[in-house]
Scaffold this motif. Structure first.
Motif, PDB file in Angstrom:
ATOM      1  N   SER A 176       1.320   3.943  -7.369  1.00  0.00           N
ATOM      2  CA  SER A 176       0.007   4.429  -6.957  1.00  0.00           C
ATOM      3  C   SER A 176      -1.100   3.673  -7.672  1.00  0.00           C
ATOM      4  O   SER A 176      -1.121   3.616  -8.906  1.00  0.00           O
ATOM      5  N   PHE A 177      -2.033   3.124  -6.894  1.00  0.00           N
ATOM      6  CA  PHE A 177      -3.179   2.462  -7.527  1.00  0.00           C
ATOM      7  C   PHE A 177      -4.142   3.485  -8.135  1.00  0.00           C
ATOM      8  O   PHE A 177      -5.095   3.106  -8.821  1.00  0.00           O
ATOM      9  N   LEU A 178      -3.886   4.776  -7.904  1.00  0.00           N
ATOM     10  CA  LEU A 178      -4.738   5.817  -8.476  1.00  0.00           C
ATOM     11  C   LEU A 178      -4.154   6.413  -9.759  1.00  0.00           C
ATOM     12  O   LEU A 178      -4.738   7.334 -10.338  1.00  0.00           O
ATOM     13  N   GLU A 179      -3.034   5.880 -10.227  1.00  0.00           N
ATOM     14  CA  GLU A 179      -2.442   6.364 -11.481  1.00  0.00           C
ATOM     15  C   GLU A 179      -3.417   6.129 -12.640  1.00  0.00           C
ATOM     16  O   GLU A 179      -3.988   5.040 -12.785  1.00  0.00           O
ATOM     17  N   GLY A 208      -1.506  -3.815  10.610  1.00  0.00           N
ATOM     18  CA  GLY A 208      -1.959  -3.868   9.227  1.00  0.00           C
ATOM     19  C   GLY A 208      -1.076  -3.111   8.258  1.00  0.00           C
ATOM     20  O   GLY A 208      -0.055  -2.537   8.627  1.00  0.00           O
ATOM     21  N   ASN A 209      -1.484  -3.127   7.014  1.00  0.00           N
ATOM     22  CA  ASN A 209      -0.723  -2.449   5.964  1.00  0.00           C
ATOM     23  C   ASN A 209      -1.617  -2.161   4.781  1.00  0.00           C
ATOM     24  O   ASN A 209      -2.701  -2.717   4.652  1.00  0.00           O
ATOM     25  N   SER A 210      -1.146  -1.261   3.937  1.00  0.00           N
ATOM     26  CA  SER A 210      -1.860  -0.941   2.706  1.00  0.00           C
ATOM     27  C   SER A 210      -0.836  -0.793   1.598  1.00  0.00           C
ATOM     28  O   SER A 210       0.127  -0.040   1.734  1.00  0.00           O
ATOM     29  N   ASN A 211      -1.031  -1.530   0.519  1.00  0.00           N
ATOM     30  CA  ASN A 211      -0.113  -1.486  -0.613  1.00  0.00           C
ATOM     31  C   ASN A 211      -0.538  -0.340  -1.533  1.00  0.00           C
ATOM     32  O   ASN A 211      -1.592  -0.395  -2.162  1.00  0.00           O
ATOM     33  N   SER A 212       0.291   0.713  -1.597  1.00  0.00           N
ATOM     34  CA  SER A 212      -0.102   1.890  -2.379  1.00  0.00           C
ATOM     35  C   SER A 212      -0.109   1.609  -3.884  1.00  0.00           C
ATOM     36  O   SER A 212      -0.751   2.324  -4.649  1.00  0.00           O
ATOM     37  N   THR A 213       0.582   0.553  -4.306  1.00  0.00           N
ATOM     38  CA  THR A 213       0.637   0.233  -5.742  1.00  0.00           C
ATOM     39  C   THR A 213      -0.619  -0.501  -6.210  1.00  0.00           C
ATOM     40  O   THR A 213      -1.169  -0.209  -7.278  1.00  0.00           O
ATOM     41  N   THR A 214      -1.082  -1.442  -5.396  1.00  0.00           N
ATOM     42  CA  THR A 214      -2.245  -2.243  -5.802  1.00  0.00           C
ATOM     43  C   THR A 214      -3.535  -1.784  -5.138  1.00  0.00           C
ATOM     44  O   THR A 214      -4.632  -2.078  -5.630  1.00  0.00           O
ATOM     45  N   GLY A 215      -3.422  -1.106  -3.986  1.00  0.00           N
ATOM     46  CA  GLY A 215      -4.614  -0.718  -3.235  1.00  0.00           C
ATOM     47  C   GLY A 215      -5.089  -1.796  -2.281  1.00  0.00           C
ATOM     48  O   GLY A 215      -6.071  -1.603  -1.553  1.00  0.00           O
TER      49      GLY A 215
END
Length: 440
Positions: free
Chosen positions: A266-269, A369-376
């Motif tokens: 999670s990029f929100l960690e 498209g896509n979204s990387n949840s780790t980097t945002g």
């Protein structure tokens, strides 16, 4: 089975599991009915009905956990099912974090009627369902000679569930839902085949828009796409239609969950209390909206729900944490997943926001498209309308936006006053400043 019989059966299952050796047990007994109807080329193409009773059983035994389900609710068969479930659990490895919630989280449940069940549901007749889907298609087909194909549909559902835990929780929920809509494909002037749809979900039959309106709207949206082209790459203001905004907001879903935090994806960690978005962005999880599509008095773990401020003027205030990941992370559980997501709304409609745009793109849908949840980091294609001096000029497609979620949400400068009411995510029109678009 009536409500009383369902609850009695749930308690009987708890007792049987205990007798078989389980330390704790969670039982969900569900009764549901759904009907789906579809029209295509003026023919009734789909008519399905499903009625199902089911039981799911969570076993906690000796620090081990397992989950099981069955549709056979005869007590003789259930007794064998329960004994085997408890017996199989012993072969698993211990997981000290798997427990039922602390009973203190069951308390404080609001004593209100959320009005989730339409009393008229049982009165609906089959011909009404068919007529709605047929009228939607008939209306759409009559709107333009450019139409290539139309698929209309109607569905409704009735859902009842009883939830009982061996450590003291007992809950009951009954709800109805209806959906109807249509997708339309048309001829473009060239080789294009623009398509769009209009589809809604509501709790009460009376809240469905007239079938003719659904058909008209879907065709209108499709016709607006005739002649869509790419625009030159550049920086534009971006206005996102409320219906389409769920795609952007969905990119924040997984990173807000305990599982993503615990698995370092999670990029929100570590961002709790930090600024992650513009001050215009306030997000609230509200499970207590009367008639809301996501409303509930208790969550999937039986914990009493309450209104929660998730993002307050751009500051991250809470994650979605269930019992399991709360224990793993050493955090207090909140709720495992969103209920009704609402926002602090602005004071302008989409039309009023567009009127103030000098040069921009009104996004009506996202593609791929896509979204990387780790980097945002994210990238996605868009379809929409080019705006110049406050007016819609022409349709555009096959353009892309990319960037990082935190940078992107800090570019939000305005939210509309127009929550999308046909979803548990009541998102408004969103206005972002200076977004880099890739086109020609």
């Amino acid at each position: 089975m009536n409500n009383k019989e369902i609850l009695e059966l749930a308690h009987w299952v708890i007792a049987q599991a205990k007798k078989a050796g389980a330390d704790d047990t969670a039982v969900n007994l569900t009764k549901q009915r759904s009907i789906e109807i579809g029209f295509r080329d003026r023919k009734l193409e789909e008519l399905t009905e499903s009625t199902q009773n089911s039981l799911s059983l969570d076993i906690y035994s000796g620090g081990k956990y397992s989950s099981h389900s069955t549709n056979d609710l005869r007590r003789g068969e259930l007794e064998k099912f329960i004994n085997e479930a408890v017996s199989m659990t012993k072969y698993l490895n211990e997981d000290p974090f798997r427990t039922l919630p602390d009973p203190k989280y069951y308390t404080g449940q609001e004593n209100i009627d959320l009005k989730l069940m339409d009393a008229e549901y049982e009165k609906i007749e089959s011909n009404q369902r068919v007529d709605i889907a047929r009228e939607i298609e008939d209306t759409a087909l009559g709107q333009s000679d450019r139409i290539i194909s139309v698929n209309s549909g109607y569905s409704d559902g009735h859902f009842m569930t009883a939830k009982v835990h061996s450590n003291g929780f007992e809950g009951w929920r009954e709800e109805s839902s209806y959906s109807a809509g249509v997708s339309v494909t048309i001829h473009d002037d060239g080789d294009g085949r623009p398509q769009d749809y209009e589809w809604v979900v509501v709790r009460f039959l009376r809240d469905l828009p007239p079938p003719s309106k659904l058909g008209e709207k879907a065709v209108e949206r499709s016709l607006e796409k005739i002649g869509q082209t790419k625009m030159p790459s550049g920086v534009y203001d971006m206005v996102v239609e409320n219906r389409a905004a769920s795609r952007l907001l969905g990119n924040l879903g997984d990173p807000l969950r305990g599982r993503s935090l615990q698995q370092k994806s999670s990029f929100l960690e570590g961002k709790l209390g930090s600024k992650i978005a513009s001050e215009k962005f306030t997000v609230i999880d509200d499970p207590l909206i009367i008639g809301g599509l996501g409303s509930r008095l208790f969550d999937g773990e039986g914990m009493a729900t309450r209104r929660r401020l998730i993002i307050d003027h751009g500051i991250l205030k809470e994650y979605f944490i269930d019992t399991y990941y709360g224990k793993k992370l050493g955090m207090e559980p909140t709720i495992g997943s969103p209920t009704n997501v609402v926002f602090e709304y602005g004071d302008k409609s989409a039309e009023e926001i567009i009127k103030d745009i000098k040069k921009g793109i009104y996004v009506t849908s996202f593609i791929g498209g896509n979204s990387n949840s780790t980097t945002g980091d994210f990238s996605t294609g868009i379809i929409g309308m080019y705006i110049e001096d406050g007016k819609i000029i022409k349709p555009v497609n096959e353009m892309n936006i990319s960037g990082n979620q935190i940078d992107f949400w800090n570019q939000l400068v305005e939210v509309g006053n127009d929550p999308y009411i046909y979803s548990s995510m009541r998102r408004p029109t969103l206005h972002f400043r200076d977004v880099q678009f890739s086109g020609i």
